[in-house]
Enzyme design. Structure first.
Site, PDB file in Angstrom:
ATOM      1  N   ASN A 192      -6.244  28.396  84.584  1.00 36.68           N
ATOM      2  CA  ASN A 192      -5.381  27.271  84.219  1.00 36.68           C
ATOM      3  C   ASN A 192      -5.868  26.523  82.977  1.00 36.68           C
ATOM      4  O   ASN A 192      -5.062  25.966  82.238  1.00 36.68           O
ATOM      5  CB  ASN A 192      -5.300  26.324  85.428  1.00 36.68           C
ATOM      6  CG  ASN A 192      -4.756  24.967  85.060  1.00 36.68           C
ATOM      7  OD1 ASN A 192      -3.548  24.804  84.877  1.00 36.68           O
ATOM      8  ND2 ASN A 192      -5.631  23.972  84.932  1.00 36.68           N
ATOM      9  N   SER A 206       3.036  29.916  79.516  1.00 33.37           N
ATOM     10  CA  SER A 206       3.896  28.805  79.074  1.00 33.37           C
ATOM     11  C   SER A 206       5.250  29.373  78.664  1.00 33.37           C
ATOM     12  O   SER A 206       5.334  30.531  78.210  1.00 33.37           O
ATOM     13  CB  SER A 206       3.254  28.123  77.854  1.00 33.37           C
ATOM     14  OG  SER A 206       4.180  27.280  77.211  1.00 33.37           O
ATOM     15  N   TYR A 223      -0.805  28.138  69.718  1.00 34.15           N
ATOM     16  CA  TYR A 223      -0.767  28.023  71.187  1.00 34.15           C
ATOM     17  C   TYR A 223       0.203  29.060  71.764  1.00 34.15           C
ATOM     18  O   TYR A 223      -0.140  29.782  72.714  1.00 34.15           O
ATOM     19  CB  TYR A 223      -0.318  26.601  71.533  1.00 34.15           C
ATOM     20  CG  TYR A 223      -0.076  26.340  72.999  1.00 34.15           C
ATOM     21  CD1 TYR A 223      -1.134  26.048  73.846  1.00 34.15           C
ATOM     22  CD2 TYR A 223       1.219  26.352  73.528  1.00 34.15           C
ATOM     23  CE1 TYR A 223      -0.917  25.781  75.189  1.00 34.15           C
ATOM     24  CE2 TYR A 223       1.449  26.086  74.866  1.00 34.15           C
ATOM     25  CZ  TYR A 223       0.376  25.799  75.697  1.00 34.15           C
ATOM     26  OH  TYR A 223       0.599  25.548  77.031  1.00 34.15           O
ATOM     27  N   ALA A 224       1.400  29.134  71.167  1.00 36.84           N
ATOM     28  CA  ALA A 224       2.418  30.068  71.682  1.00 36.84           C
ATOM     29  C   ALA A 224       1.903  31.510  71.631  1.00 36.84           C
ATOM     30  O   ALA A 224       2.133  32.298  72.558  1.00 36.84           O
ATOM     31  CB  ALA A 224       3.709  29.933  70.870  1.00 36.84           C
ATOM     32  N   ALA A 225       1.170  31.846  70.561  1.00 37.24           N
ATOM     33  CA  ALA A 225       0.646  33.214  70.428  1.00 37.24           C
ATOM     34  C   ALA A 225      -0.357  33.517  71.539  1.00 37.24           C
ATOM     35  O   ALA A 225      -0.358  34.612  72.114  1.00 37.24           O
ATOM     36  CB  ALA A 225      -0.006  33.394  69.053  1.00 37.24           C
ATOM     37  N   LYS A 227      -0.407  32.192  74.485  1.00 38.90           N
ATOM     38  CA  LYS A 227       0.293  32.281  75.771  1.00 38.90           C
ATOM     39  C   LYS A 227       1.083  33.593  75.868  1.00 38.90           C
ATOM     40  O   LYS A 227       1.200  34.170  76.949  1.00 38.90           O
ATOM     41  CB  LYS A 227       1.191  31.056  75.973  1.00 38.90           C
ATOM     42  CG  LYS A 227       0.418  29.755  76.112  1.00 38.90           C
ATOM     43  CD  LYS A 227      -0.520  29.762  77.317  1.00 38.90           C
ATOM     44  CE  LYS A 227      -1.219  28.439  77.542  1.00 38.90           C
ATOM     45  NZ  LYS A 227      -2.025  28.406  78.762  1.00 38.90           N
ATOM     46  N   ILE A 235       5.655  19.501  81.259  1.00 38.25           N
ATOM     47  CA  ILE A 235       5.243  18.512  82.259  1.00 38.25           C
ATOM     48  C   ILE A 235       4.333  17.566  81.486  1.00 38.25           C
ATOM     49  O   ILE A 235       3.402  18.042  80.809  1.00 38.25           O
ATOM     50  CB  ILE A 235       4.418  19.171  83.387  1.00 38.25           C
ATOM     51  CG1 ILE A 235       5.210  20.309  84.035  1.00 38.25           C
ATOM     52  CG2 ILE A 235       3.974  18.154  84.427  1.00 38.25           C
ATOM     53  CD1 ILE A 235       4.541  21.640  83.929  1.00 38.25           C
TER      54      ILE A 235
HETATM   55  P1  NAD Z   1      -4.680  19.109  80.599  1.00 38.87           P
HETATM   56  O1  NAD Z   1      -5.139  18.865  79.211  1.00 38.87           O
HETATM   57  O2  NAD Z   1      -4.340  17.945  81.470  1.00 38.87           O
HETATM   58  O3  NAD Z   1      -5.714  20.007  81.390  1.00 38.87           O
HETATM   59  C1  NAD Z   1      -6.372  21.102  80.802  1.00 38.87           C
HETATM   60  C2  NAD Z   1      -7.689  21.307  81.506  1.00 38.87           C
HETATM   61  O4  NAD Z   1      -8.383  22.416  80.941  1.00 38.87           O
HETATM   62  C3  NAD Z   1      -8.612  20.090  81.375  1.00 38.87           C
HETATM   63  O5  NAD Z   1      -9.214  19.816  82.620  1.00 38.87           O
HETATM   64  C4  NAD Z   1      -9.642  20.561  80.366  1.00 38.87           C
HETATM   65  O6  NAD Z   1     -10.883  19.910  80.475  1.00 38.87           O
HETATM   66  C5  NAD Z   1      -9.743  22.039  80.749  1.00 38.87           C
HETATM   67  N1  NAD Z   1     -10.374  22.823  79.707  1.00 38.87           N
HETATM   68  C6  NAD Z   1      -9.995  22.932  78.405  1.00 38.87           C
HETATM   69  N2  NAD Z   1     -10.865  23.703  77.731  1.00 38.87           N
HETATM   70  C7  NAD Z   1     -11.818  24.094  78.634  1.00 38.87           C
HETATM   71  C8  NAD Z   1     -12.992  24.883  78.542  1.00 38.87           C
HETATM   72  N3  NAD Z   1     -13.385  25.424  77.380  1.00 38.87           N
HETATM   73  N4  NAD Z   1     -13.740  25.078  79.656  1.00 38.87           N
HETATM   74  C9  NAD Z   1     -13.375  24.519  80.834  1.00 38.87           C
HETATM   75  N5  NAD Z   1     -12.273  23.753  80.975  1.00 38.87           N
HETATM   76  C10 NAD Z   1     -11.510  23.537  79.894  1.00 38.87           C
HETATM   77  O7  NAD Z   1      -3.409  20.070  80.454  1.00 38.87           O
HETATM   78  P2  NAD Z   1      -2.423  20.683  81.560  1.00 38.87           P
HETATM   79  O8  NAD Z   1      -1.054  20.323  81.152  1.00 38.87           O
HETATM   80  O9  NAD Z   1      -2.866  20.369  82.920  1.00 38.87           O
HETATM   81  O10 NAD Z   1      -2.599  22.233  81.237  1.00 38.87           O
HETATM   82  C11 NAD Z   1      -3.023  23.175  82.206  1.00 38.87           C
HETATM   83  C12 NAD Z   1      -2.520  24.547  81.774  1.00 38.87           C
HETATM   84  O11 NAD Z   1      -1.095  24.550  81.843  1.00 38.87           O
HETATM   85  C13 NAD Z   1      -2.882  24.903  80.335  1.00 38.87           C
HETATM   86  O12 NAD Z   1      -3.230  26.272  80.259  1.00 38.87           O
HETATM   87  C14 NAD Z   1      -1.588  24.650  79.581  1.00 38.87           C
HETATM   88  O13 NAD Z   1      -1.496  25.452  78.438  1.00 38.87           O
HETATM   89  C15 NAD Z   1      -0.579  25.071  80.641  1.00 38.87           C
HETATM   90  N6  NAD Z   1       0.761  24.531  80.429  1.00 38.87           N
HETATM   91  C16 NAD Z   1       0.967  23.183  80.439  1.00 38.87           C
HETATM   92  C17 NAD Z   1       2.260  22.707  80.219  1.00 38.87           C
HETATM   93  C18 NAD Z   1       2.578  21.242  80.233  1.00 38.87           C
HETATM   94  O14 NAD Z   1       3.699  20.887  79.856  1.00 38.87           O
HETATM   95  N7  NAD Z   1       1.681  20.370  80.635  1.00 38.87           N
HETATM   96  C19 NAD Z   1       3.308  23.606  79.983  1.00 38.87           C
HETATM   97  C20 NAD Z   1       3.038  24.961  79.977  1.00 38.87           C
HETATM   98  C21 NAD Z   1       1.760  25.423  80.197  1.00 38.87           C
END
Ligand code: NAD
Length: 245
Positions: free
Chosen positions: A85, A137, A150-152, A154, A183
């Site tokens: 995640n 994503s 980012y898109a690439a 994902k 979200i």
């Molecule tokens: P967020 O920023 O709230 O959480 C991301 C988490 O990843 C954080 O806890 C951060 O500390 C951790 N993280 C980042 N780099 C790290 C590393 N090198 N080592 C360990 N932990 C690390 O974001 P989110 O929205 O909760 O995103 C979670 C996932 O969902 C991501 O992969 C994001 O791309 C994906 N996503 C989110 C959305 C959205 O709209 N929020 C949409 C599509 C996909």
């Protein structure tokens, strides 16, 4: 850290956003959670507040981009499920990204997820049992300007999901991905809470961002032991964003 059984789920990026919510939902479902993240204080808070505390939920402080650290800290871990995640994003035109920006995004979203998978797959193979869920994503299917890097990553994670589902099926390891739409969390708050967010909503057929709890049913279903024939699937939860033009 105690060796474990077939009831543990390791979640990267568990200290906030989607990861902390997945931890709550799956702990409620009766799974033991092992949260992974970089901030011990944040992880400790999330893990100590999870339901079903008798399951002995735990956490590991590590940076998923550091392959040696990942191998070392996960070497005695036996898990049923992994949720890749953790992820990062930025907003720049692709040709204006520095190599440092691109390296950081690729190293976290793609290589970091591979590091974790590579560390847990050998034991899953021995156990002939496992579930891997990659958080991709909607942008992995249909990019927008300013989020090309980012898109690439994902899109790559979607292909990793499909490839590993084929490679690991013979060991009874199912690999699927969730492709969420928007979200509001720390990853995008700056972008979505302003005017750009209002414009973005108009591109979404349901005309709103998702509530974080709207992923709960899917994550539970993907890890439910009865859901044993689904692998290689990329499941969108995006309000219709990726369905058409
Ligand atoms: P967020 O920023 O709230 O959480 C991301 C988490 O990843 C954080 O806890 C951060 O500390 C951790 N993280 C980042 N780099 C790290 C590393 N090198 N080592 C360990 N932990 C690390 O974001 P989110 O929205 O909760 O995103 C979670 C996932 O969902 C991501 O992969 C994001 O791309 C994906 N996503 C989110 C959305 C959205 O709209 N929020 C949409 C599509 C996909």
């Amino acid at each position: 850290m105690k060796n474990i059984d077939f009831n543990s789920i390791l979640i990267t990026g568990a200290s906030k956003g989607l990861g902390s919510n997945f931890a709550k939902v799956l702990a409620k479902d009766g799974f033991r959670i092992i949260g992974v993240g970089r901030s011990e204080d944040d992880l400790n808070k999330v893990i100590s507040e999870l339901p079903n505390s008798q399951l002995d939920h735990d956490y590991l402080v590590l940076d998923i981009t550091d392959e040696n650290q990942v191998q070392e800290k996960l070497k005695n871990i036996e898990i049923y499920g992994l949720i890749n995640n953790a992820g990062i994003a930025n907003t720049k035109l692709l040709h204006e990204e520095t190599y440092e920006d691109i390296n950081q995004i690729v190293n976290t979203n793609l290589i970091g997820s591979l590091n974790i998978s590579r560390a847990v797959i050998p034991t899953m193979i021995q156990n002939k049992c496992g579930r891997i869920i990659n958080i991709a994503s909607a942008l992995g299917h249909r990019p927008l300007s300013y989020v090309g890097a980012y898109a690439a990553t994902k899109a790559a994670l979607i292909q990793v999901t499909k490839s590993q589902s084929i490679e690991l099926a013979r060991y009874n390891i199912c690999v699927n991905a969730i492709a969420p739409g928007y979200i509001i969390t720390d990853i995008n708050r700056h972008q979505l809470e302003g005017e750009a967010g209002e414009m973005l909503k108009k591109k979404i057929p349901l005309r709103r961002f998702a509530d974080i709890n709207e992923l709960d049913l899917l994550i539970s279903m993907l890890l439910n032991k009865k859901n044993s024939y689904m692998t290689g699937s990329i499941i969108s939860i995006d309000g219709g964003l990726s369905a058409g033009l």
